[in-house]
Motif scaffolding. Structure first.
Motif, PDB file in Angstrom:
ATOM      1  N   GLN A   1       0.865  -1.171   0.000  1.00 28.14           N
ATOM      2  CA  GLN A   1       0.000   0.000   0.000  1.00 28.14           C
ATOM      3  C   GLN A   1       0.907   1.228   0.000  1.00 28.14           C
ATOM      4  OE1 GLN A   1      -2.548   0.293   3.427  1.00 28.14           O
ATOM      5  NE2 GLN A   1      -3.761   1.954   2.575  1.00 28.14           N
TER       6      GLN A   1
ATOM      7  N   ARG B   1      -2.832   3.800  -2.560  1.00 29.44           N
ATOM      8  CA  ARG B   1      -3.141   2.847  -3.627  1.00 29.44           C
ATOM      9  C   ARG B   1      -2.425   1.540  -3.329  1.00 29.44           C
ATOM     10  NH1 ARG B   1       1.560   3.870  -7.040  1.00 29.44           N
ATOM     11  NH2 ARG B   1       2.469   5.744  -6.175  1.00 29.44           N
ATOM     12  N   ALA B   2      -3.038   0.465  -3.750  1.00 29.70           N
ATOM     13  CA  ALA B   2      -2.418  -0.851  -3.674  1.00 29.70           C
ATOM     14  C   ALA B   2      -1.616  -1.044  -4.953  1.00 29.70           C
ATOM     15  CB  ALA B   2      -3.474  -1.934  -3.545  1.00 29.70           C
TER      16      ALA B   2
ATOM     17  N   ALA C   1      -8.071  -3.127  -1.126  1.00 31.02           N
ATOM     18  CA  ALA C   1      -7.485  -2.789  -2.426  1.00 31.02           C
ATOM     19  C   ALA C   1      -6.467  -3.837  -2.867  1.00 31.02           C
ATOM     20  CB  ALA C   1      -6.842  -1.406  -2.363  1.00 31.02           C
TER      21      ALA C   1
ATOM     22  N   GLY D   1      -8.697  -0.295   4.192  1.00 31.91           N
ATOM     23  CA  GLY D   1      -8.788   0.079   2.781  1.00 31.91           C
ATOM     24  C   GLY D   1      -7.661  -0.522   1.975  1.00 31.91           C
TER      25      GLY D   1
ATOM     26  N   ALA E   1      -8.400  -6.697  -4.268  1.00 27.20           N
ATOM     27  CA  ALA E   1      -8.907  -6.349  -5.600  1.00 27.20           C
ATOM     28  C   ALA E   1      -7.780  -6.366  -6.627  1.00 27.20           C
ATOM     29  CB  ALA E   1      -9.577  -4.976  -5.569  1.00 27.20           C
ATOM     30  N   ALA E   2      -6.599  -5.876  -6.242  1.00 24.02           N
ATOM     31  CA  ALA E   2      -5.454  -5.887  -7.157  1.00 24.02           C
ATOM     32  C   ALA E   2      -5.042  -7.322  -7.476  1.00 24.02           C
ATOM     33  CB  ALA E   2      -4.286  -5.114  -6.547  1.00 24.02           C
TER      34      ALA E   2
ATOM     35  N   GLU F   1      -2.435  -1.385 -10.181  1.00 26.22           N
ATOM     36  CA  GLU F   1      -2.648  -0.382  -9.141  1.00 26.22           C
ATOM     37  C   GLU F   1      -4.143  -0.209  -8.930  1.00 26.22           C
ATOM     38  OE1 GLU F   1      -0.533   3.295  -9.323  1.00 26.22           O
ATOM     39  OE2 GLU F   1       1.240   2.364 -10.205  1.00 26.22           O
ATOM     40  N   VAL F   2      -4.540  -0.141  -7.665  1.00 29.23           N
ATOM     41  CA  VAL F   2      -5.940   0.043  -7.298  1.00 29.23           C
ATOM     42  C   VAL F   2      -6.000   1.128  -6.228  1.00 29.23           C
ATOM     43  CG1 VAL F   2      -7.970  -1.051  -6.259  1.00 29.23           C
ATOM     44  CG2 VAL F   2      -6.536  -2.350  -7.831  1.00 29.23           C
ATOM     45  N   ALA F   3      -6.862   2.107  -6.419  1.00 33.93           N
ATOM     46  CA  ALA F   3      -7.030   3.161  -5.416  1.00 33.93           C
ATOM     47  C   ALA F   3      -7.518   2.544  -4.112  1.00 33.93           C
ATOM     48  CB  ALA F   3      -8.029   4.200  -5.919  1.00 33.93           C
ATOM     49  N   ALA F   4      -7.040   3.117  -3.003  1.00 27.41           N
ATOM     50  CA  ALA F   4      -7.394   2.574  -1.698  1.00 27.41           C
ATOM     51  C   ALA F   4      -7.672   3.704  -0.715  1.00 27.41           C
ATOM     52  CB  ALA F   4      -6.246   1.708  -1.166  1.00 27.41           C
TER      53      ALA F   4
END
Length: 102
Positions: A27, A36-37, A74, A70, A77-78, A61-64
């Motif tokens: 993270q 972000r992850a 993320a 969080g 999800a990533a 990359e995934v916003a977290a």
């Protein structure tokens, strides 16, 4: 484990090995209220003799949310996105060398 389960069907089972080497699984905080992850590394498709058949750089990359919960959400999800991306990549490969002889 999630990645292994999601990719179990993608390669069609065979004598090859998929090795995923992650240089970054974390993270990252862009500011105190934004993170972000990030998953970054390389996937290698290895033949029976462990010789590389194909390489694929990976970056997801995934916003977290800017907290631990969080970040965990993320990162999960990533991981799912990475599994989908690797499945697509494997389906685009010539897997003839991975099929059992005979």
């Amino acid at each position: 484990q999630r990645l292994r389960q999601q990719l179990a069907l993608a390669a069609g089972g065979g004598a090859c090995t998929l090795r995923v080497e992650l240089d970054d699984f974390g993270q990252h905080f862009d500011s105190p209220s934004s993170s972000r992850a990030v998953l970054r590394g390389e996937a290698l498709l290895l033949a029976r003799a462990r010789t590389p058949l194909a390489r694929h750089p990976v970056r997801v990359e995934v916003a977290a949310a800017a907290d631990a919960a969080g970040g965990a959400i993320a990162l999960a999800a990533a991981s799912d996105r990475l599994a989908a991306s690797l499945g697509d990549w494997l389906r685009s490969q010539d897997l003839a060398a991975c099929r059992p002889a005979g």
